[in-house]
Design a protein around this motif. Structure first.
Motif, PDB file in Angstrom:
ATOM      1  N   LYS A   9       0.815  -1.213   0.000  1.00 63.41           N
ATOM      2  CA  LYS A   9       0.000   0.000   0.000  1.00 63.41           C
ATOM      3  C   LYS A   9       0.850   1.265   0.000  1.00 63.41           C
ATOM      4  O   LYS A   9       0.340   2.361   0.174  1.00 63.41           O
ATOM      5  CB  LYS A   9      -0.933   0.002   1.210  1.00 63.41           C
ATOM      6  N   GLY A  10       2.154   1.113  -0.178  1.00 64.63           N
ATOM      7  CA  GLY A  10       3.049   2.261  -0.222  1.00 64.63           C
ATOM      8  C   GLY A  10       3.377   2.849   1.132  1.00 64.63           C
ATOM      9  O   GLY A  10       3.854   3.974   1.222  1.00 64.63           O
ATOM     10  N   CYS A  11       3.134   2.106   2.183  1.00 67.02           N
ATOM     11  CA  CYS A  11       3.407   2.571   3.546  1.00 67.02           C
ATOM     12  C   CYS A  11       4.784   2.071   3.974  1.00 67.02           C
ATOM     13  O   CYS A  11       4.905   1.057   4.657  1.00 67.02           O
ATOM     14  CB  CYS A  11       2.333   2.074   4.512  1.00 67.02           C
ATOM     15  N   THR A  12       5.819   2.763   3.544  1.00 62.77           N
ATOM     16  CA  THR A  12       7.178   2.312   3.821  1.00 62.77           C
ATOM     17  C   THR A  12       8.042   3.367   4.499  1.00 62.77           C
ATOM     18  O   THR A  12       9.170   3.082   4.859  1.00 62.77           O
ATOM     19  CB  THR A  12       7.874   1.874   2.522  1.00 62.77           C
ATOM     20  N   TYR A  13       7.527   4.559   4.665  1.00 64.98           N
ATOM     21  CA  TYR A  13       8.324   5.629   5.256  1.00 64.98           C
ATOM     22  C   TYR A  13       8.107   5.705   6.765  1.00 64.98           C
ATOM     23  O   TYR A  13       7.027   5.425   7.252  1.00 64.98           O
ATOM     24  CB  TYR A  13       7.950   6.980   4.633  1.00 64.98           C
ATOM     25  N   PRO A  14       9.137   6.100   7.522  1.00 62.50           N
ATOM     26  CA  PRO A  14       8.998   6.202   8.980  1.00 62.50           C
ATOM     27  C   PRO A  14       8.170   7.424   9.373  1.00 62.50           C
ATOM     28  O   PRO A  14       7.989   8.350   8.587  1.00 62.50           O
ATOM     29  CB  PRO A  14      10.450   6.348   9.457  1.00 62.50           C
ATOM     30  N   GLN A  15       7.704   7.402  10.607  1.00 64.27           N
ATOM     31  CA  GLN A  15       6.961   8.549  11.129  1.00 64.27           C
ATOM     32  C   GLN A  15       7.832   9.800  11.038  1.00 64.27           C
ATOM     33  O   GLN A  15       9.049   9.731  11.083  1.00 64.27           O
ATOM     34  CB  GLN A  15       6.568   8.313  12.579  1.00 64.27           C
ATOM     35  N   HIS A  16       7.213  10.936  10.893  1.00 60.28           N
ATOM     36  CA  HIS A  16       7.848  12.248  10.787  1.00 60.28           C
ATOM     37  C   HIS A  16       8.500  12.483   9.427  1.00 60.28           C
ATOM     38  O   HIS A  16       9.099  13.526   9.224  1.00 60.28           O
ATOM     39  CB  HIS A  16       8.849  12.501  11.924  1.00 60.28           C
ATOM     40  N   HIS A  17       8.394  11.518   8.522  1.00 60.21           N
ATOM     41  CA  HIS A  17       8.857  11.724   7.151  1.00 60.21           C
ATOM     42  C   HIS A  17       7.715  12.359   6.376  1.00 60.21           C
ATOM     43  O   HIS A  17       6.540  12.043   6.609  1.00 60.21           O
ATOM     44  CB  HIS A  17       9.242  10.377   6.518  1.00 60.21           C
ATOM     45  N   GLU A  18       8.013  13.241   5.465  1.00 59.11           N
ATOM     46  CA  GLU A  18       6.954  13.950   4.733  1.00 59.11           C
ATOM     47  C   GLU A  18       6.082  13.024   3.885  1.00 59.11           C
ATOM     48  O   GLU A  18       4.952  13.374   3.551  1.00 59.11           O
ATOM     49  CB  GLU A  18       7.557  15.040   3.850  1.00 59.11           C
ATOM     50  N   CYS A  19       6.563  11.829   3.557  1.00 56.37           N
ATOM     51  CA  CYS A  19       5.793  10.872   2.751  1.00 56.37           C
ATOM     52  C   CYS A  19       5.127   9.783   3.579  1.00 56.37           C
ATOM     53  O   CYS A  19       4.594   8.820   3.032  1.00 56.37           O
ATOM     54  CB  CYS A  19       6.697  10.234   1.692  1.00 56.37           C
ATOM     55  N   TYR A  20       5.173   9.912   4.914  1.00 60.72           N
ATOM     56  CA  TYR A  20       4.600   8.902   5.815  1.00 60.72           C
ATOM     57  C   TYR A  20       3.113   8.709   5.540  1.00 60.72           C
ATOM     58  O   TYR A  20       2.366   9.671   5.376  1.00 60.72           O
ATOM     59  CB  TYR A  20       4.797   9.335   7.266  1.00 60.72           C
ATOM     60  N   GLN A  21       2.712   7.455   5.464  1.00 59.33           N
ATOM     61  CA  GLN A  21       1.309   7.078   5.335  1.00 59.33           C
ATOM     62  C   GLN A  21       1.064   5.922   6.283  1.00 59.33           C
ATOM     63  O   GLN A  21       1.960   5.154   6.589  1.00 59.33           O
ATOM     64  CB  GLN A  21       0.987   6.620   3.917  1.00 59.33           C
ATOM     65  N   ILE A  22      -0.172   5.770   6.712  1.00 58.81           N
ATOM     66  CA  ILE A  22      -0.520   4.668   7.605  1.00 58.81           C
ATOM     67  C   ILE A  22      -1.522   3.763   6.904  1.00 58.81           C
ATOM     68  O   ILE A  22      -2.375   4.223   6.150  1.00 58.81           O
ATOM     69  CB  ILE A  22      -1.089   5.188   8.942  1.00 58.81           C
ATOM     70  N   ASP A  23      -1.376   2.475   7.122  1.00 57.65           N
ATOM     71  CA  ASP A  23      -2.310   1.493   6.580  1.00 57.65           C
ATOM     72  C   ASP A  23      -3.487   1.410   7.542  1.00 57.65           C
ATOM     73  O   ASP A  23      -3.445   0.712   8.542  1.00 57.65           O
ATOM     74  CB  ASP A  23      -1.614   0.139   6.438  1.00 57.65           C
TER      75      ASP A  23
END
Length: 44
Positions: A9-23
């Motif tokens: 689902k493209g949720c691969t960035y850590p928290q506080h990263h501008e591209c962060y998404q949550i599943d």
């Protein structure tokens, strides 16, 4: 960390990263887990 990593689902960035998404589909399971932990604790 629930829902923080799901490459499908493209949720691969850590928290506080501008591209962060949550599943969000996993949140229901996470809530159930924490509720069960609280119930188990209160039964002790």
């Amino acid at each position: 960390m629930i829902g923080a990593y799901n490459p499908e689902k493209g949720c691969t960035y850590p928290q506080h990263h501008e591209c962060y998404q949550i599943d969000e589909s996993i949140l229901k399971r996470g809530v159930a887990m924490y509720v069960q932990m609280a119930v188990d604790f209160l039964k002790q």
